[in-house]
Write an enzyme that holds these catalytic residues in place. Structure first.
Site, PDB file in Angstrom:
ATOM      1  N   ARG A 118       0.813  -1.237   0.000  1.00 37.57           N
ATOM      2  CA  ARG A 118       0.000   0.000   0.000  1.00 37.57           C
ATOM      3  C   ARG A 118       0.840   1.279   0.000  1.00 37.57           C
ATOM      4  NH1 ARG A 118      -2.259  -3.497   3.302  1.00 37.57           N
ATOM      5  NH2 ARG A 118      -4.132  -4.497   2.477  1.00 37.57           N
ATOM      6  N   LYS A 140       3.220  11.206 -11.193  1.00 35.60           N
ATOM      7  CA  LYS A 140       2.376  10.302 -11.985  1.00 35.60           C
ATOM      8  C   LYS A 140       3.172   9.037 -12.239  1.00 35.60           C
ATOM      9  CE  LYS A 140      -0.658  13.352 -14.642  1.00 35.60           C
ATOM     10  NZ  LYS A 140      -1.048  13.737 -16.027  1.00 35.60           N
ATOM     11  N   GLU A 182       9.906  18.687 -24.769  1.00 36.54           N
ATOM     12  CA  GLU A 182       9.196  19.016 -23.522  1.00 36.54           C
ATOM     13  C   GLU A 182       9.760  20.305 -22.904  1.00 36.54           C
ATOM     14  OE1 GLU A 182       6.513  17.273 -22.746  1.00 36.54           O
ATOM     15  OE2 GLU A 182       6.812  15.225 -23.480  1.00 36.54           O
ATOM     16  N   LYS A 224       7.487  22.843 -13.952  1.00 38.70           N
ATOM     17  CA  LYS A 224       6.654  21.667 -13.679  1.00 38.70           C
ATOM     18  C   LYS A 224       6.289  21.617 -12.200  1.00 38.70           C
ATOM     19  CE  LYS A 224       5.371  17.031 -14.443  1.00 38.70           C
ATOM     20  NZ  LYS A 224       5.487  15.787 -15.207  1.00 38.70           N
ATOM     21  N   GLU A 234      -4.388  17.034 -11.320  1.00 44.01           N
ATOM     22  CA  GLU A 234      -4.861  17.438 -12.635  1.00 44.01           C
ATOM     23  C   GLU A 234      -6.367  17.667 -12.699  1.00 44.01           C
ATOM     24  OE1 GLU A 234      -2.676  15.757 -15.954  1.00 44.01           O
ATOM     25  OE2 GLU A 234      -4.377  16.039 -17.275  1.00 44.01           O
ATOM     26  N   ARG A 238      -2.872  21.678 -14.356  1.00 45.72           N
ATOM     27  CA  ARG A 238      -1.868  20.681 -14.736  1.00 45.72           C
ATOM     28  C   ARG A 238      -2.074  20.204 -16.171  1.00 45.72           C
ATOM     29  NH1 ARG A 238       0.858  15.794 -11.114  1.00 45.72           N
ATOM     30  NH2 ARG A 238       2.178  15.057 -12.797  1.00 45.72           N
ATOM     31  N   ASN A 242      -0.071  19.243 -21.085  1.00 46.25           N
ATOM     32  CA  ASN A 242      -0.380  18.380 -22.231  1.00 46.25           C
ATOM     33  C   ASN A 242      -0.414  19.134 -23.554  1.00 46.25           C
ATOM     34  OD1 ASN A 242      -0.665  16.083 -20.584  1.00 46.25           O
ATOM     35  ND2 ASN A 242      -2.739  16.728 -20.045  1.00 46.25           N
ATOM     36  N   HIS A 245      -0.074  17.348 -26.872  1.00 51.90           N
ATOM     37  CA  HIS A 245      -0.095  15.912 -26.602  1.00 51.90           C
ATOM     38  C   HIS A 245      -1.290  15.191 -27.213  1.00 51.90           C
ATOM     39  CE1 HIS A 245       3.278  16.757 -24.049  1.00 51.90           C
ATOM     40  NE2 HIS A 245       3.344  15.521 -23.582  1.00 51.90           N
ATOM     41  N   HIS A 249      -0.285  12.184 -29.259  1.00 53.53           N
ATOM     42  CA  HIS A 249      -0.680  10.797 -28.973  1.00 53.53           C
ATOM     43  C   HIS A 249      -1.293  10.159 -30.217  1.00 53.53           C
ATOM     44  CE1 HIS A 249      -0.981  11.764 -24.408  1.00 53.53           C
ATOM     45  NE2 HIS A 249       0.232  11.384 -24.747  1.00 53.53           N
ATOM     46  N   HIS A 262       8.000   9.841 -28.373  1.00 53.15           N
ATOM     47  CA  HIS A 262       6.992  10.708 -27.774  1.00 53.15           C
ATOM     48  C   HIS A 262       7.310  12.193 -28.010  1.00 53.15           C
ATOM     49  CE1 HIS A 262       4.109  12.193 -24.837  1.00 53.15           C
ATOM     50  NE2 HIS A 262       5.082  12.859 -24.245  1.00 53.15           N
TER      51      HIS A 262
HETATM   52  N1  LIG Z   1       5.077  10.235 -15.239  1.00 52.28           N
HETATM   53  C1  LIG Z   1       4.995  11.278 -16.023  1.00 52.28           C
HETATM   54  O1  LIG Z   1       4.578  12.373 -15.621  1.00 52.28           O
HETATM   55  C2  LIG Z   1       5.455  11.137 -17.437  1.00 52.28           C
HETATM   56  C3  LIG Z   1       5.664  12.271 -18.216  1.00 52.28           C
HETATM   57  C4  LIG Z   1       6.169  12.118 -19.492  1.00 52.28           C
HETATM   58  C5  LIG Z   1       6.451  10.847 -19.977  1.00 52.28           C
HETATM   59  N2  LIG Z   1       6.223   9.752 -19.199  1.00 52.28           N
HETATM   60  C6  LIG Z   1       6.541   8.403 -19.668  1.00 52.28           C
HETATM   61  O2  LIG Z   1       7.946   8.327 -19.885  1.00 52.28           O
HETATM   62  C7  LIG Z   1       8.218   7.352 -20.877  1.00 52.28           C
HETATM   63  C8  LIG Z   1       9.213   7.931 -21.854  1.00 52.28           C
HETATM   64  O3  LIG Z   1      10.403   8.237 -21.169  1.00 52.28           O
HETATM   65  P1  LIG Z   1      11.811   8.333 -21.928  1.00 52.28           P
HETATM   66  O4  LIG Z   1      11.663   9.236 -23.074  1.00 52.28           O
HETATM   67  O5  LIG Z   1      12.820   8.616 -20.896  1.00 52.28           O
HETATM   68  O6  LIG Z   1      11.958   6.882 -22.559  1.00 52.28           O
HETATM   69  P2  LIG Z   1      12.730   5.565 -22.069  1.00 52.28           P
HETATM   70  O7  LIG Z   1      12.612   5.369 -20.628  1.00 52.28           O
HETATM   71  O8  LIG Z   1      12.258   4.474 -22.966  1.00 52.28           O
HETATM   72  O9  LIG Z   1      14.254   5.909 -22.414  1.00 52.28           O
HETATM   73  C9  LIG Z   1      14.630   6.094 -23.762  1.00 52.28           C
HETATM   74  C10 LIG Z   1      15.821   5.192 -24.146  1.00 52.28           C
HETATM   75  O10 LIG Z   1      17.012   5.731 -23.593  1.00 52.28           O
HETATM   76  C11 LIG Z   1      17.722   4.740 -22.869  1.00 52.28           C
HETATM   77  N3  LIG Z   1      18.489   5.451 -21.847  1.00 52.28           N
HETATM   78  C12 LIG Z   1      18.035   5.969 -20.694  1.00 52.28           C
HETATM   79  N4  LIG Z   1      18.995   6.687 -20.096  1.00 52.28           N
HETATM   80  C13 LIG Z   1      20.094   6.594 -20.879  1.00 52.28           C
HETATM   81  C14 LIG Z   1      21.404   7.139 -20.793  1.00 52.28           C
HETATM   82  N5  LIG Z   1      21.756   7.968 -19.806  1.00 52.28           N
HETATM   83  N6  LIG Z   1      22.296   6.831 -21.762  1.00 52.28           N
HETATM   84  C15 LIG Z   1      21.906   6.034 -22.799  1.00 52.28           C
HETATM   85  N7  LIG Z   1      20.680   5.514 -22.946  1.00 52.28           N
HETATM   86  C16 LIG Z   1      19.779   5.796 -21.992  1.00 52.28           C
HETATM   87  C17 LIG Z   1      16.631   3.832 -22.374  1.00 52.28           C
HETATM   88  O11 LIG Z   1      17.124   2.565 -22.011  1.00 52.28           O
HETATM   89  C18 LIG Z   1      15.716   3.783 -23.596  1.00 52.28           C
HETATM   90  O12 LIG Z   1      16.214   2.886 -24.563  1.00 52.28           O
HETATM   91  C19 LIG Z   1       6.884   6.983 -21.490  1.00 52.28           C
HETATM   92  O13 LIG Z   1       6.493   5.719 -21.009  1.00 52.28           O
HETATM   93  C20 LIG Z   1       5.932   8.061 -20.986  1.00 52.28           C
HETATM   94  O14 LIG Z   1       4.606   7.585 -20.843  1.00 52.28           O
HETATM   95  C21 LIG Z   1       5.746   9.889 -17.943  1.00 52.28           C
HETATM   96 ZN   LIG Z   2       5.049  14.519 -22.916  1.00 53.13          ZN
END
Ligand SMILES: NC(=O)c1ccc[n+]([C@@H]2O[C@H](COP(=O)([O-])OP(=O)(O)OC[C@H]3O[C@@H](n4cnc5c(N)ncnc54)[C@H](O)[C@@H]3O)[C@@H](O)[C@H]2O)c1
Ligand SMILES: [Zn+2]
Length: 358
Positions: A118, A140, A182, A224, A234, A238, A242, A245, A249, A262
């Site tokens: 939990r 999130k 972003e 942020k 949100e 918040r 987006n 987005h 999406h 993304h």
């Molecule tokens: N929680 C939130 O508020 C929020 C906001 C935006 C996005 N997201 C989520 O985040 C995800 C996307 O995140 P992302 O863009 O970081 O993608 P990701 O986590 O897939 O990372 C991108 C790639 O980079 C590699 N990588 C990571 N750090 C590295 C480094 N220092 N050197 C070399 N390679 C590295 C990873 O292994 C991966 O292959 C999505 O699932 C999205 O839904 C969440």
């Molecule tokens: Zn985004």
């Protein structure tokens, strides 16, 4: 080093940003509960940084879980491997989880921490630019379901976000650019001066100048943090985060997940949002061009792929989660630096934007 605070009463937490922070154990220690720490990373990031993180945690009982790399593994099955590790190693309620990686690792680990017994403590050690400016801040967490992205999750704030800008050295150019989308978003929705700073420093950012990156990350996190502190769950402002987005999406889904990153999809989506704002007379054409020009210099696409017809956009936008229970709401720009959530856009102008883009 910059330190910012996300102000959420007794759940407030610091964001530390700087070079070489993965060699600074004193930053994490105050936020670790108990003795047991589970470090979660993936098969790409672990060989690069796991050793540093384990060294940071020398005073604790540390176990690790290494996930496969990719958005397609951000699911319940992968989440279950984290629960299994926690139970096998008899982690108690006083334990701490630490996410080391991009947004995928951060979101899954955060959700594991939100739900294990939990709710237990967790730390974010983001290693992509996108995770450093966006996903690691704000609480999130979640995983994807075959029927929808990020559909299973919880709000669960980390105890600390540790951003070592040196980790960006190993990130490829395409991922760096995706993170910059972003960053530009924050200027567009909230800070015209920051947008101008980005126009002046985009070459330095692309060249990975550490000072420029640190400033961009700190400003992004500050915006942020401010937005999240004002509307954690949100119900209002918040949603401005987006911007671009809903279009983005649709592009991500329409082209098949993984083909467009993304940030790339959001980049094209933000230009579409700017175009639609201009069609309503809210934003000047010149500012639409400035937006597109900055994103182009950041190495990002500014138009959607040819296969995205008006019909395809409308079908996909209708299922976007923001529009499930009400009419479609979009984020539009009143000016560079000022955004608004609205359901009050003119449908014929939306169609014009979709047609102009495709
Ligand atoms: N929680 C939130 O508020 C929020 C906001 C935006 C996005 N997201 C989520 O985040 C995800 C996307 O995140 P992302 O863009 O970081 O993608 P990701 O986590 O897939 O990372 C991108 C790639 O980079 C590699 N990588 C990571 N750090 C590295 C480094 N220092 N050197 C070399 N390679 C590295 C990873 O292994 C991966 O292959 C999505 O699932 C999205 O839904 C969440
Ligand atoms: Zn985004």
């Amino acid at each position: 080093m910059h330190t910012l605070t996300v102000n959420l009463g007794d759940r407030s937490y610091p964001i530390h940003i700087g070079q070489g922070l993965l060699a600074s154990p004193s930053l994490l220690a105050p936020h670790i509960h108990g003795r047991q720490v589970l470090v979660v990373s993936n098969e790409t990031v672990a060989p690069l940084y796991l050793e540093h993180v384990i060294a940071l945690l020398a005073d604790y009982d540390v176990d690790t879980v290494i996930l496969p790399d990719g958005e397609q593994y951000k699911n319940l099955e992968t989440l279950n491997t984290i629960y299994t590790a926690l139970l096998e190693h008899r982690f108690n309620r006083g334990c701490t989880l630490a996410a080391v990686g991009g947004g995928v690792v951060g979101d899954i680990t955060g959700f594991a921490a939100a739900s294990y017994q939990r709710g237990v403590a967790f730390l974010q050690i983001p290693t992509t630019l996108l995770a450093q400016v966006d996903s690691s801040v704000g609480g999130k967490t979640g995983v994807n379901h075959p029927l929808g992205k990020n559909m299973i999750g919880a709000f669960h704030q980390p105890g600390c976000v540790l951003i070592d800008t040196d980790t960006l050295d190993t990130l490829d150019d395409r991922q760096l650019s995706a993170g910059l989308a972003e960053v530009v978003k924050y200027g567009l929705i909230h800070d015209a001066d920051f947008f101008v700073w980005l126009e002046q420093n985009i070459e330095a950012l692309k060249a990975r100048d550490k000072q420029a990156l640190s400033h961009a990350i700190a400003r992004s996190c500050a915006i942020k943090a401010e937005v999240v502190a004002g509307d954690e769950r949100e119900s209002g402002a918040r949603a401005l985060l987006n911007l671009g987005h809903t279009f983005g999406h649709a592009i991500e889904t329409g082209t098949g997940y993984g083909n467009w990153l993304h940030g790339e999809a959001v980049s094209a989506g933000m230009v579409m949002a700017a175009d639609l704002s201009a069609r309503h007379g809210w934003l000047s054409r010149q500012d639409v061009e400035r937006t597109a020009a900055l994103l182009r210099l950041a190495g990002l696409p500014v138009t959607p792929p040819a296969e995205m017809s008006e019909r395809r956009f409308l079908d996909l936008m209708a299922v976007d989660k923001k529009s499930l229970d009400s009419g479609l709401r979009l984020i539009l720009l009143r000016a560079i630096g000022t955004a608004e959530v609205t359901a009050d856009f003119r449908p014929e102008l939306l169609r014009a934007t979709l047609n102009a883009a495709s």
